[in-house]
Design a protein around this motif. Structure first.
Motif, PDB file in Angstrom:
ATOM      1  N   MET A   1       0.819  -1.207   0.000  1.00  0.00           N
ATOM      2  CA  MET A   1       0.000   0.000   0.000  1.00  0.00           C
ATOM      3  C   MET A   1       0.863   1.272   0.000  1.00  0.00           C
ATOM      4  O   MET A   1       0.459   2.299  -0.532  1.00  0.00           O
ATOM      5  CB  MET A   1      -0.848  -0.061   1.282  1.00  0.00           C
ATOM      6  CG  MET A   1      -2.162   0.636   1.230  1.00  0.00           C
ATOM      7  SD  MET A   1      -3.096   0.252  -0.217  1.00  0.00           S
ATOM      8  CE  MET A   1      -4.121   1.698  -0.237  1.00  0.00           C
ATOM      9  N   THR A   2       2.036   1.195   0.630  1.00  0.00           N
ATOM     10  CA  THR A   2       2.837   2.415   0.817  1.00  0.00           C
ATOM     11  C   THR A   2       3.233   3.046  -0.513  1.00  0.00           C
ATOM     12  O   THR A   2       3.364   4.260  -0.596  1.00  0.00           O
ATOM     13  CB  THR A   2       4.111   2.120   1.620  1.00  0.00           C
ATOM     14  OG1 THR A   2       4.793   1.037   1.019  1.00  0.00           O
ATOM     15  CG2 THR A   2       3.798   1.792   3.045  1.00  0.00           C
ATOM     16  N   TYR A   3       3.396   2.224  -1.567  1.00  0.00           N
ATOM     17  CA  TYR A   3       3.756   2.807  -2.869  1.00  0.00           C
ATOM     18  C   TYR A   3       2.574   3.585  -3.437  1.00  0.00           C
ATOM     19  O   TYR A   3       2.737   4.638  -4.038  1.00  0.00           O
ATOM     20  CB  TYR A   3       4.180   1.722  -3.861  1.00  0.00           C
ATOM     21  CG  TYR A   3       5.401   0.965  -3.404  1.00  0.00           C
ATOM     22  CD1 TYR A   3       6.472   1.636  -2.824  1.00  0.00           C
ATOM     23  CD2 TYR A   3       5.486  -0.402  -3.554  1.00  0.00           C
ATOM     24  CE1 TYR A   3       7.589   0.943  -2.394  1.00  0.00           C
ATOM     25  CE2 TYR A   3       6.604  -1.100  -3.130  1.00  0.00           C
ATOM     26  CZ  TYR A   3       7.652  -0.425  -2.547  1.00  0.00           C
ATOM     27  OH  TYR A   3       8.743  -1.099  -2.129  1.00  0.00           O
ATOM     28  N   ARG A   4       1.381   3.038  -3.227  1.00  0.00           N
ATOM     29  CA  ARG A   4       0.200   3.757  -3.710  1.00  0.00           C
ATOM     30  C   ARG A   4       0.049   5.067  -2.941  1.00  0.00           C
ATOM     31  O   ARG A   4      -0.254   6.104  -3.514  1.00  0.00           O
ATOM     32  CB  ARG A   4      -1.049   2.901  -3.532  1.00  0.00           C
ATOM     33  CG  ARG A   4      -1.047   1.642  -4.393  1.00  0.00           C
ATOM     34  CD  ARG A   4      -2.373   0.905  -4.248  1.00  0.00           C
ATOM     35  NE  ARG A   4      -2.413  -0.289  -5.066  1.00  0.00           N
ATOM     36  CZ  ARG A   4      -1.936  -1.468  -4.695  1.00  0.00           C
ATOM     37  NH1 ARG A   4      -1.371  -1.607  -3.514  1.00  0.00           N
ATOM     38  NH2 ARG A   4      -2.000  -2.510  -5.490  1.00  0.00           N
ATOM     39  N   GLU A   5       0.289   4.991  -1.613  1.00  0.00           N
ATOM     40  CA  GLU A   5       0.166   6.202  -0.800  1.00  0.00           C
ATOM     41  C   GLU A   5       1.157   7.264  -1.256  1.00  0.00           C
ATOM     42  O   GLU A   5       0.821   8.446  -1.328  1.00  0.00           O
ATOM     43  CB  GLU A   5       0.414   5.868   0.675  1.00  0.00           C
ATOM     44  CG  GLU A   5      -0.759   5.154   1.309  1.00  0.00           C
ATOM     45  CD  GLU A   5      -0.556   4.930   2.792  1.00  0.00           C
ATOM     46  OE1 GLU A   5       0.607   4.935   3.245  1.00  0.00           O
ATOM     47  OE2 GLU A   5      -1.555   4.738   3.497  1.00  0.00           O
ATOM     48  N   ALA A   6       2.382   6.820  -1.555  1.00  0.00           N
ATOM     49  CA  ALA A   6       3.384   7.779  -2.031  1.00  0.00           C
ATOM     50  C   ALA A   6       2.881   8.454  -3.296  1.00  0.00           C
ATOM     51  O   ALA A   6       3.030   9.667  -3.476  1.00  0.00           O
ATOM     52  CB  ALA A   6       4.709   7.067  -2.290  1.00  0.00           C
ATOM     53  N   GLY A   7       2.259   7.670  -4.171  1.00  0.00           N
ATOM     54  CA  GLY A   7       1.733   8.229  -5.408  1.00  0.00           C
ATOM     55  C   GLY A   7       0.607   9.221  -5.154  1.00  0.00           C
ATOM     56  O   GLY A   7       0.565  10.297  -5.750  1.00  0.00           O
ATOM     57  N   ILE A   8      -0.277   8.872  -4.241  1.00  0.00           N
ATOM     58  CA  ILE A   8      -1.379   9.779  -3.912  1.00  0.00           C
ATOM     59  C   ILE A   8      -0.835  11.082  -3.368  1.00  0.00           C
ATOM     60  O   ILE A   8      -1.269  12.172  -3.749  1.00  0.00           O
ATOM     61  CB  ILE A   8      -2.293   9.134  -2.853  1.00  0.00           C
ATOM     62  CG1 ILE A   8      -2.982   7.916  -3.422  1.00  0.00           C
ATOM     63  CG2 ILE A   8      -3.337  10.124  -2.368  1.00  0.00           C
ATOM     64  CD1 ILE A   8      -3.611   7.063  -2.363  1.00  0.00           C
ATOM     65  N   ALA A   9       0.167  10.973  -2.472  1.00  0.00           N
ATOM     66  CA  ALA A   9       0.713  12.178  -1.856  1.00  0.00           C
ATOM     67  C   ALA A   9       1.399  13.067  -2.889  1.00  0.00           C
ATOM     68  O   ALA A   9       1.579  14.254  -2.665  1.00  0.00           O
ATOM     69  CB  ALA A   9       1.694  11.801  -0.751  1.00  0.00           C
ATOM     70  N   LEU A  10       1.791  12.479  -4.020  1.00  0.00           N
ATOM     71  CA  LEU A  10       2.405  13.299  -5.076  1.00  0.00           C
ATOM     72  C   LEU A  10       1.334  13.961  -5.940  1.00  0.00           C
ATOM     73  O   LEU A  10       1.644  14.615  -6.932  1.00  0.00           O
ATOM     74  CB  LEU A  10       3.314  12.451  -5.966  1.00  0.00           C
ATOM     75  CG  LEU A  10       4.638  12.008  -5.333  1.00  0.00           C
ATOM     76  CD1 LEU A  10       5.387  11.084  -6.276  1.00  0.00           C
ATOM     77  CD2 LEU A  10       5.499  13.190  -4.974  1.00  0.00           C
ATOM     78  N   GLY A  11       0.085  13.756  -5.591  1.00  0.00           N
ATOM     79  CA  GLY A  11      -0.990  14.379  -6.355  1.00  0.00           C
ATOM     80  C   GLY A  11      -1.252  13.682  -7.680  1.00  0.00           C
ATOM     81  O   GLY A  11      -1.705  14.298  -8.631  1.00  0.00           O
ATOM     82  N   LEU A  12      -0.961  12.371  -7.739  1.00  0.00           N
ATOM     83  CA  LEU A  12      -1.185  11.661  -9.000  1.00  0.00           C
ATOM     84  C   LEU A  12      -2.604  11.112  -9.038  1.00  0.00           C
ATOM     85  O   LEU A  12      -3.190  10.801  -8.012  1.00  0.00           O
ATOM     86  CB  LEU A  12      -0.193  10.503  -9.127  1.00  0.00           C
ATOM     87  CG  LEU A  12       1.270  10.900  -9.061  1.00  0.00           C
ATOM     88  CD1 LEU A  12       2.148   9.672  -9.180  1.00  0.00           C
ATOM     89  CD2 LEU A  12       1.601  11.895 -10.161  1.00  0.00           C
ATOM     90  N   LYS A  13      -3.101  10.981 -10.268  1.00  0.00           N
ATOM     91  CA  LYS A  13      -4.423  10.396 -10.422  1.00  0.00           C
ATOM     92  C   LYS A  13      -4.337   8.891 -10.232  1.00  0.00           C
ATOM     93  O   LYS A  13      -3.298   8.283 -10.455  1.00  0.00           O
ATOM     94  CB  LYS A  13      -4.977  10.714 -11.817  1.00  0.00           C
ATOM     95  CG  LYS A  13      -5.204  12.184 -12.037  1.00  0.00           C
ATOM     96  CD  LYS A  13      -5.788  12.417 -13.426  1.00  0.00           C
ATOM     97  CE  LYS A  13      -5.630  13.847 -13.839  1.00  0.00           C
ATOM     98  NZ  LYS A  13      -4.302  14.161 -14.400  1.00  0.00           N
TER      99      LYS A  13
ATOM    100  N   VAL B   1      -2.956   6.798 -13.062  1.00  0.00           N
ATOM    101  CA  VAL B   1      -1.511   6.982 -13.261  1.00  0.00           C
ATOM    102  C   VAL B   1      -0.754   6.131 -12.247  1.00  0.00           C
ATOM    103  O   VAL B   1       0.219   5.449 -12.583  1.00  0.00           O
ATOM    104  CB  VAL B   1      -1.125   8.471 -13.103  1.00  0.00           C
ATOM    105  CG1 VAL B   1       0.382   8.633 -13.211  1.00  0.00           C
ATOM    106  CG2 VAL B   1      -1.829   9.312 -14.145  1.00  0.00           C
TER     107      VAL B   1
END
Lengths: 307, 271
Positions: free
Chosen positions: A179-191, A194
């Motif tokens: 999950m942490t990779y997805r969270e990192a992506g969310i925190a970068l403002g990615l859709k 993406v």
């Protein structure tokens, strides 16, 4: 009342009593495990040896490239069957892999609801379907409607076998990505899409490739659905609309013939099929392993030099 | 309860540098997991270019609260957030605004270093930019270098930017994650126990990084380590069982806490 240290001493005695016995059990369990491995490997090995022993004598340039000769003559080859198998694996993968991967993504990333559970259930049922049923289905909806056997119908039938396998293995590999990779992506403002396609998929790549290769191996050997769809032929490729030969079909036909020479050719075809599946597996794995390892090895060397 | 809320309201007016504006304001924020209230009616204001620590024993809701400030709870199915969170006066939870707009202004660093496993060092830092549509190689190079320098990891990685990020040490990975968060040019940086998985030397480097970054960014950091709160932060908030107990200048929290609980916690009598 006993003091607690006395109690503990008693507990320790309890624990130590049967160490010898447990060591024996340990040995026995190891023995059983190895025994099972050997029991599984023996048939596999003997099949490979048998196929190789019987098939190798049939193989020649002519055998690999020529169209089949007259029945029982022992002449000609399996050129069209090899070509057909490669084309049909390619076509089915072109249909089955994208659909399977997309379904897998849906199940893993958006499937935590009733719709997802329903799809997963039917997908699992679909995976267990006898392949001949799928062949009959393709026969009904494509062959009968168009009025002739065709490569398309075969590719369609095989892709039906392929996509549930790909979907399930894709789902499992995507779920393994933390999950942490997805969270990192969310925190970068990615859709969300993406994150799924650019980050999660690349992290899940090796598991997905295993699933795809498994399904390729599975359809490479399917015979029943092909009888109902591509029929078989003794000519080289003449269009996706016409019947075509494939290795499993050729093996099946050869093995039914009462001539030694035909059966020999059947063994040869079986050997070629095994080699093709193995070759696809090794090539794909090698390609991806090299792609991801190249950086590692180089940077390890650099790191060593630094130290 | 009322008295406590008043103290919090007063902080900005009485104690703090009045030149600075409030960057972020949380008003009556509550978070529920199903029916369990993990954060209870918390109101806090964060000054721009300052470091605020959230401290408190495990399970006190500090991480849960931090994640509200970036709408990370949108991902958690059973979580529900009440109240308002204003970033430069705009409500993060406004219905007509996609959270993506705010997340690009609010960077986040997680407890465990989580660089993207299949990407190189360079690609990790560039990920947020590339995947948000920045293509120009020159600009990417510039921002990557700048971000890695800001996160104080540039000197250690500048010679092998193509190396896979997962081959760095834990401390380097975490500073890489800070660089990745900085690359999207955020205005606020949220850090969830960024040093808890690291050794003392790496921790010191991260802390130096935080102090430097505070000149430009509004930083909110969750920490288990009270000494760390003293070292890096201007303001400290003490939370306990979902309540915000006390929020004040760090110095005051640790030397003259107003609340009995705070006093016990900072003296190490529980936690």
């Amino acid at each position: 009342m006993m003091s607690s240290s006395q109690k503990r001493a008693e507990y320790r005695l309890l624990f130590k009593q049967n160490v010898g016995g447990r060591l024996v059990v340990d040995k026995i369990m190891m023995g059983i495990v190895f025994g099972c491995v050997i029991a599984a490997v023996i048939p596999l090995g003997s099949i490979l040896i048998e196929v190789f022993k019987n098939g190798i004598s049939a193989i020649s340039i002519e055998f690999l490239t020529q169209v089949p000769g007259a029945i029982g003559s022992g002449e000609g080859g399996i050129g069209p069957a090899i070509q057909g198998t490669l084309i049909i694996i390619g076509m089915s993968s072109m249909i089955g892999v994208p659909i399977g991967v997309m379904s897998g993504i849906f199940l893993a990333e958006f499937g935590d609801n009733r719709l997802g559970r329903t799809v997963r259930f039917f997908n699992d049922v679909f995976m267990e379907f006898p392949s001949i049923v799928l062949g009959i289905f393709a026969f009904l909806v494509i062959v009968l409607v168009l009025g002739h056997f065709s490569l398309w119908a075969g590719a369609f039938a095989l892709s039906l076998i392929m996509f549930p396998i790909v979907a399930r293995t894709t789902e499992e590999s995507l779920k393994m990505v933390p999950m942490t990779y997805r969270e990192a992506g969310i925190a970068l403002g990615l859709k969300k899409w993406v994150i799924t396609f650019r980050i999660v998929l690349s992290a899940a790549k090796s598991g997905m490739i295993t699933g795809i290769l498994l399904s390729v191996g599975r359809i490479g050997g399917e015979t029943a659905p092909l009888i109902m769809t591509v029929l078989g032929s003794s000519q080289f490729f003449s269009g996706v609309d016409s019947p075509m030969d494939a290795l499993p079909l050729r093996i099946w036909r050869m093995s039914l013939l009462p001539y030694d020479s035909a059966q020999m050719q059947g063994w040869g075809a079986a050997l070629v099929l095994i080699i093709i599946i193995l070759a696809i597996n090794i090539t794909v794995r090698y390609y991806f392993a090299k792609k991801s390892k190249k950086g590692n090895i180089l940077s390890k060397l650099m790191g060593m030099r630094k130290k | 309860m009322d008295g406590k809320q008043d103290d919090i309201e007063n902080i900005g007016d009485d104690h703090l540098d009045s030149e600075k504006k409030y960057k972020m304001i949380a008003e009556n924020v509550s978070v529920f997991y199903d029916d369990v209230e993990a954060v209870k009616n918390v109101t806090m204001k964060f000054k721009e270019r300052s470091v605020t620590s959230l401290i408190g024993p495990s399970g006190c809701g500090k991480t849960t609260f931090l994640r509200c400030l970036n709408r990370m709870h949108d991902m958690t199915k059973n979580a529900r957030v009440q109240g308002r969170i204003l970033l430069d006066g705009e409500d993060l939870y406004a219905k007509d605004k996609d959270p993506i707009y705010h997340r690009r202004k609010v960077g986040m660093v997680f407890q465990k270093p989580n660089p993207f496993p299949t990407m190189s060092i360079y690609d990790n830092v560039a990920a947020g930019l590339r995947l948000n549509g920045v293509k120009d190689r020159r600009i990417l190079d510039e921002i990557v270098e700048d971000s890695l320098k800001m996160a104080y990891v540039w000197d250690e990685v500048k010679n092998n930017l193509k190396k896979p990020a997962i081959e760095l040490s834990g401390g380097q990975q975490q500073r890489l994650c800070i660089a990745r968060a900085l690359a999207i040019q955020p205005e606020v940086l949220l850090m969830d126990e960024p040093a808890s998985a690291l050794d003392p030397i790496a921790t010191q480097k991260i802390e130096e990084t935080i102090t430097e970054l505070a000149r430009e960014f509004t930083i909110i950091i969750v920490t288990h380590n009270m000494q760390q709160a003293v070292r890096v932060s201007d303001y400290t908030a003490f939370m306990y069982l979902g309540d915000l107990i006390e929020f004040n200048e760090t110095k005051k929290i640790f030397t003259q806490p107003k609340n009995e609980l705070t006093s016990k916690y900072v003296k190490g009598q529980f936690g």
